[in-house]
Structure formats: structure tokens, C-alpha cells
Design a protein around this motif. Sequence first.
Motif, PDB file in Angstrom:
ATOM      1  N   THR A  23     -15.784 -21.230  12.587  1.00 30.73           N
ATOM      2  CA  THR A  23     -16.334 -21.302  11.262  1.00 30.73           C
ATOM      3  C   THR A  23     -16.930 -20.132  10.769  1.00 30.73           C
ATOM      4  OG1 THR A  23     -16.779 -23.637  12.035  1.00 30.73           O
ATOM      5  CG2 THR A  23     -17.682 -22.997  10.005  1.00 30.73           C
ATOM      6  N   GLU A  24     -16.381 -19.780   9.721  1.00 32.38           N
ATOM      7  CA  GLU A  24     -16.952 -18.641   8.748  1.00 32.38           C
ATOM      8  C   GLU A  24     -18.471 -19.113   8.191  1.00 32.38           C
ATOM      9  OE1 GLU A  24     -16.191 -14.626   7.751  1.00 32.38           O
ATOM     10  OE2 GLU A  24     -15.080 -16.086   9.104  1.00 32.38           O
ATOM     11  N   LYS A  25     -19.058 -18.313   7.985  1.00 30.42           N
ATOM     12  CA  LYS A  25     -20.446 -18.312   7.495  1.00 30.42           C
ATOM     13  C   LYS A  25     -20.448 -18.395   5.888  1.00 30.42           C
ATOM     14  CE  LYS A  25     -25.293 -16.806   7.667  1.00 30.42           C
ATOM     15  NZ  LYS A  25     -26.329 -15.717   8.141  1.00 30.42           N
ATOM     16  N   LEU A  26     -20.832 -19.355   5.183  1.00 27.01           N
ATOM     17  CA  LEU A  26     -20.907 -19.444   3.979  1.00 27.01           C
ATOM     18  C   LEU A  26     -21.562 -18.248   3.266  1.00 27.01           C
ATOM     19  CD1 LEU A  26     -19.927 -21.086   1.332  1.00 27.01           C
ATOM     20  CD2 LEU A  26     -22.159 -22.375   1.661  1.00 27.01           C
ATOM     21  N   ASN A  27     -21.555 -17.649   1.996  1.00 27.71           N
ATOM     22  CA  ASN A  27     -22.130 -16.749   1.303  1.00 27.71           C
ATOM     23  C   ASN A  27     -23.680 -17.374   1.386  1.00 27.71           C
ATOM     24  OD1 ASN A  27     -23.658 -16.353  -1.509  1.00 27.71           O
ATOM     25  ND2 ASN A  27     -22.364 -14.622  -0.796  1.00 27.71           N
ATOM     26  N   HIS A  31     -24.340 -23.016  -1.717  1.00 25.02           N
ATOM     27  CA  HIS A  31     -24.749 -24.379  -0.983  1.00 25.02           C
ATOM     28  C   HIS A  31     -23.563 -25.292  -1.217  1.00 25.02           C
ATOM     29  CE1 HIS A  31     -26.849 -28.406  -0.444  1.00 25.02           C
ATOM     30  NE2 HIS A  31     -26.519 -28.067   0.683  1.00 25.02           N
ATOM     31  N   VAL A  32     -22.642 -25.396  -0.610  1.00 32.81           N
ATOM     32  CA  VAL A  32     -21.418 -26.467  -0.810  1.00 32.81           C
ATOM     33  C   VAL A  32     -21.660 -27.872   0.186  1.00 32.81           C
ATOM     34  CG1 VAL A  32     -18.959 -26.628  -0.765  1.00 32.81           C
ATOM     35  CG2 VAL A  32     -20.089 -24.613  -1.222  1.00 32.81           C
ATOM     36  N   LYS A  33     -21.643 -28.795  -0.529  1.00 33.36           N
ATOM     37  CA  LYS A  33     -21.807 -30.170   0.010  1.00 33.36           C
ATOM     38  C   LYS A  33     -20.864 -30.429   0.874  1.00 33.36           C
ATOM     39  CE  LYS A  33     -26.131 -31.364  -2.984  1.00 33.36           C
ATOM     40  NZ  LYS A  33     -26.228 -32.213  -3.858  1.00 33.36           N
ATOM     41  N   LYS A  34     -19.384 -30.834   0.265  1.00 32.76           N
ATOM     42  CA  LYS A  34     -18.415 -31.338   0.656  1.00 32.76           C
ATOM     43  C   LYS A  34     -16.961 -30.294   0.474  1.00 32.76           C
ATOM     44  CE  LYS A  34     -20.205 -35.434   2.088  1.00 32.76           C
ATOM     45  NZ  LYS A  34     -20.101 -35.601   3.373  1.00 32.76           N
ATOM     46  N   LEU A 158      -3.841 -22.697   9.228  1.00 32.93           N
ATOM     47  CA  LEU A 158      -4.565 -22.821  10.489  1.00 32.93           C
ATOM     48  C   LEU A 158      -5.844 -22.197  10.441  1.00 32.93           C
ATOM     49  CD1 LEU A 158      -4.753 -23.469  13.507  1.00 32.93           C
ATOM     50  CD2 LEU A 158      -3.661 -21.403  13.756  1.00 32.93           C
ATOM     51  N   THR A 159      -6.147 -21.492   9.632  1.00 34.44           N
ATOM     52  CA  THR A 159      -7.282 -20.430   9.341  1.00 34.44           C
ATOM     53  C   THR A 159      -8.384 -21.466   8.701  1.00 34.44           C
ATOM     54  OG1 THR A 159      -6.387 -18.146   9.430  1.00 34.44           O
ATOM     55  CG2 THR A 159      -8.295 -18.470   8.259  1.00 34.44           C
ATOM     56  N   ILE A 160      -7.761 -22.148   7.570  1.00 34.02           N
ATOM     57  CA  ILE A 160      -8.752 -23.002   6.951  1.00 34.02           C
ATOM     58  C   ILE A 160      -9.205 -24.101   7.757  1.00 34.02           C
ATOM     59  CG2 ILE A 160      -8.721 -24.556   4.847  1.00 34.02           C
ATOM     60  CD1 ILE A 160      -6.460 -22.724   3.620  1.00 34.02           C
ATOM     61  N   PHE A 161      -8.184 -24.654   8.330  1.00 33.54           N
ATOM     62  CA  PHE A 161      -8.741 -25.843   9.441  1.00 33.54           C
ATOM     63  C   PHE A 161      -9.816 -25.221  10.318  1.00 33.54           C
ATOM     64  CE2 PHE A 161      -4.918 -28.345   8.220  1.00 33.54           C
ATOM     65  CZ  PHE A 161      -5.472 -29.289   8.030  1.00 33.54           C
ATOM     66  N   GLN A 162     -10.011 -24.169  10.786  1.00 28.80           N
ATOM     67  CA  GLN A 162     -10.646 -23.465  11.592  1.00 28.80           C
ATOM     68  C   GLN A 162     -12.059 -22.902  11.237  1.00 28.80           C
ATOM     69  OE1 GLN A 162      -7.916 -20.976  14.291  1.00 28.80           O
ATOM     70  NE2 GLN A 162      -8.136 -22.427  15.677  1.00 28.80           N
ATOM     71  N   SER A 163     -11.647 -22.240  10.054  1.00 30.93           N
ATOM     72  CA  SER A 163     -12.776 -21.437   9.431  1.00 30.93           C
ATOM     73  C   SER A 163     -13.551 -22.337   8.264  1.00 30.93           C
ATOM     74  CB  SER A 163     -12.388 -20.016   8.937  1.00 30.93           C
ATOM     75  OG  SER A 163     -11.630 -19.352   9.926  1.00 30.93           O
ATOM     76  N   LEU A 164     -13.172 -23.058   7.735  1.00 29.49           N
ATOM     77  CA  LEU A 164     -13.963 -23.796   6.748  1.00 29.49           C
ATOM     78  C   LEU A 164     -14.438 -25.120   7.148  1.00 29.49           C
ATOM     79  CD1 LEU A 164     -12.538 -21.668   4.949  1.00 29.49           C
ATOM     80  CD2 LEU A 164     -12.430 -23.256   2.924  1.00 29.49           C
ATOM     81  N   PRO A 165     -15.640 -25.546   7.004  1.00 31.73           N
ATOM     82  CA  PRO A 165     -16.047 -26.865   7.331  1.00 31.73           C
ATOM     83  C   PRO A 165     -15.579 -28.108   6.589  1.00 31.73           C
ATOM     84  CG  PRO A 165     -17.831 -25.668   5.956  1.00 31.73           C
ATOM     85  CD  PRO A 165     -16.667 -24.802   6.197  1.00 31.73           C
ATOM     86  N   LEU A 166     -14.416 -28.320   6.706  1.00 27.95           N
ATOM     87  CA  LEU A 166     -13.700 -29.322   6.158  1.00 27.95           C
ATOM     88  C   LEU A 166     -14.134 -30.754   6.386  1.00 27.95           C
ATOM     89  CD1 LEU A 166      -9.858 -28.420   6.234  1.00 27.95           C
ATOM     90  CD2 LEU A 166     -11.172 -27.924   4.419  1.00 27.95           C
ATOM     91  N   ASP A 167     -14.655 -31.441   5.143  1.00 28.20           N
ATOM     92  CA  ASP A 167     -14.925 -32.761   5.598  1.00 28.20           C
ATOM     93  C   ASP A 167     -13.698 -33.723   5.476  1.00 28.20           C
ATOM     94  OD1 ASP A 167     -17.836 -32.990   5.166  1.00 28.20           O
ATOM     95  OD2 ASP A 167     -17.400 -31.463   3.687  1.00 28.20           O
TER      96      ASP A 167
END
Length: 277
Positions: A23-27, A31-34, A158-167
Motif C-alpha cells: 500500500t502506497e502512503k497517501l499524501n 484524507h480520502v475516506k472511500k 495490479l498496481t492499483i489493487f496492491q497500492s491503493l486502499p480500494l474499498d
Amino acid sequence: MSDCTHDCSSCNENCASREADFTEKLNAYSHVKKVIGIVSGKGGVGKSMVTSLLAVMFNRKGYDTAVLDADITGPSIPKAFGITEKAYGSEQGILPAVTSSGIKLMSVNLLLENDTDPVIWRGPVLAGTVKQFWSDVVWGEVDYMFVDMPPGTGDVPLTIFQSLPLDGIIIVTSPQDLVSMIVQKAVKMAQMMNVPILGIIENMSSFVCPDCGKVHYPFGTSRLEHVAEEYSLDILGRLPIDPALAAACDNGKAESILQADAENAAGKLESLIGKLV
């Protein structure tokens, strides 16, 4: 594993590499909720249009909404919203473009000198750009971020699935016969990456003749119920072929769209997301 290629998209093994946290660290100023991914097994089904519609509908509901355009080689989100100015930076990071109604956008087209310049980059660079859109962009307060993902199951998805906290993800499809195979690929990838599937939206399901008012099905009878039942998917809605809708997106006026079908889909999605809390 000695023969590991480090390409998890082609492997079914539950090894340490798959279980590791990528998971990539958010800026720091965001603050992104979903985070909701919009996916498709193939191109040309209207994924970007559906992404735009959902962002518009959720924005109208009063939510702080954003769109991360992760389709790096085929970016179309800025055009749909009529955004022509380029992104610029500050000490905090890259500042996203903001539409007239307040939707925040980031796309590679906001960074290119010319919108028509091709993005001729290899997979790792494409994937790295998506991660930077998450980590380097000052998103601020966001209730719902919609990620317009490239079609298929390659490096960037694949990067999005792994790096972003998908709800969760939404699968966009069309009524052709090969829909079952396409949906199956998207479903299996989501399952392998342990990401919830919020539902499916069928685009280009039908059109109404402007002369006689009769409904026609240019791609044949829909099999959406059968596919949804087979994979236990919620049907969020069906979007018809609408020349006015296409023209609005082509002319950068996505925010002017009045689309009851999209509004209903957004309402169902909002309810499903609420169940995840």
C-alpha cells in the motif's frame, strides 16, 4: 519460490510476496475516506463515462468527490469535464484540477504539454505514475474517490489493487456474448486481491428510437441477470445508448448531465458502500 517471476497477476500461489503490504502512503495533506475502482475486462465499454457519471452523481449528493484517472495511456477524464489547464505544484505536492462543481481531478493529460501527446511508457513507469497520483497529489478532504482504471488485468490494474486502499470495485460491461468471459476475469482478479466487488453496471444496454419511441437492443438480449447470478454480483444499473450523454462528455459538459439511470445506479452504490462500514 525459486522460479518466482514477481508477476502476481499470472500466479495463484499465496506466497509472502502476495501477502506483503504494498500500500502506497497517501499524501500527508490529504484524507480520502472511500476509494472505488471502476474496472472492465476490455476497452470500449464506456468505463470512463461511467466513472464520470458516478462522480457527478455523488457530487450532487453533497459528497466531496474526486477522480483519479489511472488510465495513463488513454486518459479521457479531463476532456469529459472540460478541463484544459495544467496541474501545478506547491510545497505540499501536486494540486489537482477542480471542476466547476468542485470535483477534484488528476490525470496524466494535466501534466503533458499537449493533450494529444502519446504516452509511450513501459509498465513500471505507468504503474509508478499511478502511485504518484495517490502519494504526491494534495487531494485534501475527499469522501469518495473514483479510480478510472485501464482495461484488463495488466501491470497498472495490479498496481492499483496492491497500492491503493480500494474499498471495492465496480465492473462495467456491455451486452455482447463475450461478457461472461470478461466479467469472469475481473471477478477472479478482485478475488485474488481480496477486494470486494460492489456490483456491475451494464453500459450501452439499449437505445430508444427518436422517431417511433421503440426500445432497441443493438447488442442482442442482455444476459446481465444470468452473469450477475453466476458470480453473485449486485446489478447497480443499466445505462442506455444516449447521444446526448455522449455529446455532453465529448464537449466537456459531464456535469450538466441529467441521467436518471445513472442517478439510480449511484443510489444503489451508495447503499452498498454503506454496508461496508
